[in-house]
Enzyme design. Structure first.
Site, PDB file in Angstrom:
ATOM      1  N   HIS A 113      -4.336  -2.133  -6.295  1.00 35.76           N
ATOM      2  CA  HIS A 113      -3.595  -0.949  -6.737  1.00 35.76           C
ATOM      3  C   HIS A 113      -4.569   0.125  -7.188  1.00 35.76           C
ATOM      4  CE1 HIS A 113       0.199  -3.516  -7.709  1.00 35.76           C
ATOM      5  NE2 HIS A 113      -0.045  -3.395  -6.432  1.00 35.76           N
ATOM      6  N   ASP A 123       0.818  -1.228   0.000  1.00 33.18           N
ATOM      7  CA  ASP A 123       0.000   0.000   0.000  1.00 33.18           C
ATOM      8  C   ASP A 123       0.841   1.263   0.000  1.00 33.18           C
ATOM      9  OD1 ASP A 123      -2.310  -1.650   0.271  1.00 33.18           O
ATOM     10  OD2 ASP A 123      -1.927  -1.766   2.418  1.00 33.18           O
TER      11      ASP A 123
HETATM   12  P1  GDP Z   1      -0.359   0.181  -3.858  1.00 28.22           P
HETATM   13  O1  GDP Z   1      -0.983  -1.116  -3.529  1.00 28.22           O
HETATM   14  O2  GDP Z   1       1.074   0.265  -3.459  1.00 28.22           O
HETATM   15  O3  GDP Z   1      -0.584   0.592  -5.284  1.00 28.22           O
HETATM   16  O4  GDP Z   1      -1.070   1.249  -2.960  1.00 28.22           O
HETATM   17  P2  GDP Z   1      -2.635   1.491  -2.764  1.00 28.22           P
HETATM   18  O5  GDP Z   1      -3.238   1.873  -4.046  1.00 28.22           O
HETATM   19  O6  GDP Z   1      -3.279   0.398  -2.006  1.00 28.22           O
HETATM   20  O7  GDP Z   1      -2.589   2.661  -1.740  1.00 28.22           O
HETATM   21  C1  GDP Z   1      -2.165   3.838  -2.072  1.00 28.22           C
HETATM   22  C2  GDP Z   1      -3.276   4.831  -1.812  1.00 28.22           C
HETATM   23  O8  GDP Z   1      -2.693   6.066  -1.631  1.00 28.22           O
HETATM   24  C3  GDP Z   1      -4.238   4.985  -2.983  1.00 28.22           C
HETATM   25  O9  GDP Z   1      -5.495   5.350  -2.522  1.00 28.22           O
HETATM   26  C4  GDP Z   1      -3.592   6.106  -3.774  1.00 28.22           C
HETATM   27  O10 GDP Z   1      -4.518   6.822  -4.586  1.00 28.22           O
HETATM   28  C5  GDP Z   1      -3.090   6.965  -2.655  1.00 28.22           C
HETATM   29  N1  GDP Z   1      -1.875   7.734  -2.924  1.00 28.22           N
HETATM   30  C6  GDP Z   1      -0.780   7.386  -3.649  1.00 28.22           C
HETATM   31  N2  GDP Z   1       0.151   8.351  -3.591  1.00 28.22           N
HETATM   32  C7  GDP Z   1      -0.358   9.336  -2.795  1.00 28.22           C
HETATM   33  C8  GDP Z   1       0.137  10.573  -2.315  1.00 28.22           C
HETATM   34  O11 GDP Z   1       1.252  11.002  -2.605  1.00 28.22           O
HETATM   35  N3  GDP Z   1      -0.697  11.284  -1.494  1.00 28.22           N
HETATM   36  C9  GDP Z   1      -1.933  10.873  -1.138  1.00 28.22           C
HETATM   37  N4  GDP Z   1      -2.667  11.615  -0.327  1.00 28.22           N
HETATM   38  N5  GDP Z   1      -2.428   9.681  -1.560  1.00 28.22           N
HETATM   39  C10 GDP Z   1      -1.648   8.944  -2.374  1.00 28.22           C
END
Ligand code: GDP
Length: 424
Positions: free
Chosen positions: A40, A12
């Site tokens: 993701h 995440d």
């Molecule tokens: P992944 O599994 O590594 O792709 O991560 P996830 O998608 O589960 O979690 C990342 C969450 O953080 C998602 O809701 C993204 O839209 C959000 N996100 C990613 N980068 C940023 C950021 O720089 N700032 C904020 N506020 N949210 C972010």
């Protein structure tokens, strides 16, 4: 150019948005491990998408997406995901989606076993997403699973299924006191969801070799983070696959190839889904504030994530296990509400302070050693370059870089595609 985008922490970290951003320069995006336990999130001009099985490159029309042999694929879930994306106008066909003939088919019996085992464990449960991932990887290594390529010969596939169901029934009856599994029912599922996938199935290793020879650029997209790797993560609170970058060529069928670059995605604070030691964990109001600020609820399960400040020993270990060449630091904006930012700078284990990430029971005894850094306490959204960053934010980035021993190349401060800056 062969590049892996991988998680440094517990997952995440925001890998999906960086794959979406950086895949603009790549011809092919591959998933190399895991299944639909991933979640993701990609937000771009077409909307918000949560991808569980499909590589994040699927949202770019000119990118070919590969689901590698290291994956376990729930065919029913895949059709659901493809249906949602198609409804949003995303084109998906054999021209832009290729599924490895050596990937493993995750079936309803695996999901059922996952649920039964978590229920059996009760308060000792692993916190599984209950998608069948551990049972199906278990079956892969017991050599009792179907591979996607088996679907190309339905007669052979049916025979294999009959023999596998014999074993799965013994497990269901003997271990969980359930009824024997019905071969007809399971074959019905295979006919409905798995056989129609045949036009997507091919030898993805051979395909990738050919494309690489032609000079195509390939990106590998990991699921979860280093601390969930089956070999190097916090066992048994790991996933059932290798999440580390080194597995990317193996999990896509090109084991003789080396990566040119590994980009580690690292979160500006810590989050963890499920059970297991989480040394830097916050509780009570402080945890609630951070969880709310970061919207820390699972993309797949909606479960509240456990939260804590940045964890130096865990992240340094994650950087090392991933062999990261550079880092993208995500979610900096989330910490803007804090006047002071705590960081777990080391662990105290049995009275001894260490910067090392321990293995086994020692991690259960680790207590956080806190340091406090000044907060920037302002909105970062207007920052376009390092020069625009408030001093405290820049200092925080430099501190993390030094502590984990790897350059931070990108910093993101919002979930949207353009909400990031490059540190140069
Ligand atoms: P992944 O599994 O590594 O792709 O991560 P996830 O998608 O589960 O979690 C990342 C969450 O953080 C998602 O809701 C993204 O839209 C959000 N996100 C990613 N980068 C940023 C950021 O720089 N700032 C904020 N506020 N949210 C972010």
């Amino acid at each position: 150019m062969l590049t892996a985008i991988v998680g440094i922490n517990w997952g995440d970290e925001g890998k999906g948005r960086f794959v979406d951003l950086l895949s603009a320069d790549y011809d092919i995006v591959c998933r190399y491990q895991g299944g639909n336990n991933a979640g993701h999130t990609v937000i771009n001009s077409r909307g918000k998408f949560i991808l569980n099985l499909l590589p994040s490159g699927i949202l770019r029309p000119d990118v070919v997406n590969v689901m590698g042999n290291g994956m376990v694929i729930d065919a029913e879930h895949l059709w659901g995901e493809m249906g949602r994306l198609r409804a949003a106008g995303v084109e998906i066909g054999p021209q832009n989606l290729k599924i490895s003939d050596r990937a493993i088919l995750c079936m309803p019996c695996h999901k059922q076993q996952d649920i039964l085992e978590e229920e059996r464990l009760a308060d000792r449960a692993y916190g599984s997403t209950r998608s069948g991932i551990a049972p199906v990887y278990g079956d892969k290594y017991m050599k009792k699973a179907l591979r996607m390529g088996d679907l190309l010969n339905p007669g052979y596939c049916r025979k294999r299924l009959e023999s596998l169901m014999e074993f799965k029934s013994l497990v269901a009856q003997g271990v969980y006191h359930r009824e024997a599994l019905s071969v007809e029912e399971m074959w019905g599922w295979v006919e409905q969801f798995a056989l129609p996938l045949t036009e997507y199935i091919c030898d993805t290793g051979r395909y990738l070799e050919e494309q690489i020879e032609e000079g195509k650029d390939v990106m590998f997209e990991a699921q979860l983070g280093a601390l969930r790797d089956i070999d190097f993560g916090i066992y048994p609170y790991t996933s059932s696959s290798n999440t580390i970058a080194a597995y990317a060529p193996i999990g896509t069928g090109i084991p003789g190839r080396r990566l040119d670059c590994t980009v580690g995605i690292m979160k500006a604070y810590s989050t963890c889904v499920g059970e297991g030691p989480f040394t830097c964990e916050l509780f009570g109001d402080k945890a609630e504030e951070l969880r709310e600020a970061g919207g820390e609820y699972g993309a797949k399960t909606g479960r509240p994530r456990r939260v804590g400040p940045f964890d130096v020993p865990a992240s340094r270990y994650g950087v090392r296990m991933q062999g990261a060449d550079m880092l993208a630091l995500t979610k900096m904006d989330v910490l803007s509400y804090l006047k002071e930012i705590p960081v777990c700078a080391g662990y105290s284990i049995d009275g001894k302070v260490t910067g090392e990430f321990p293995v086994g029971d020692a991690l259960n005894r680790a207590k956080p050693v806190w340091e406090t850094l000044p907060g920037w306490h302002c909105d970062l959204s207007g920052c376009k370059s390092p020069a625009d960053l408030p001093k405290a934010a820049l200092d925080y980035i430099l501190y993390l870089e030094k502590q984990v021993g790897c350059p931070i190349r990108y910093v993101s401060f919002g979930p949207e595609r353009e909400q990031y800056l490059e540190m140069k």
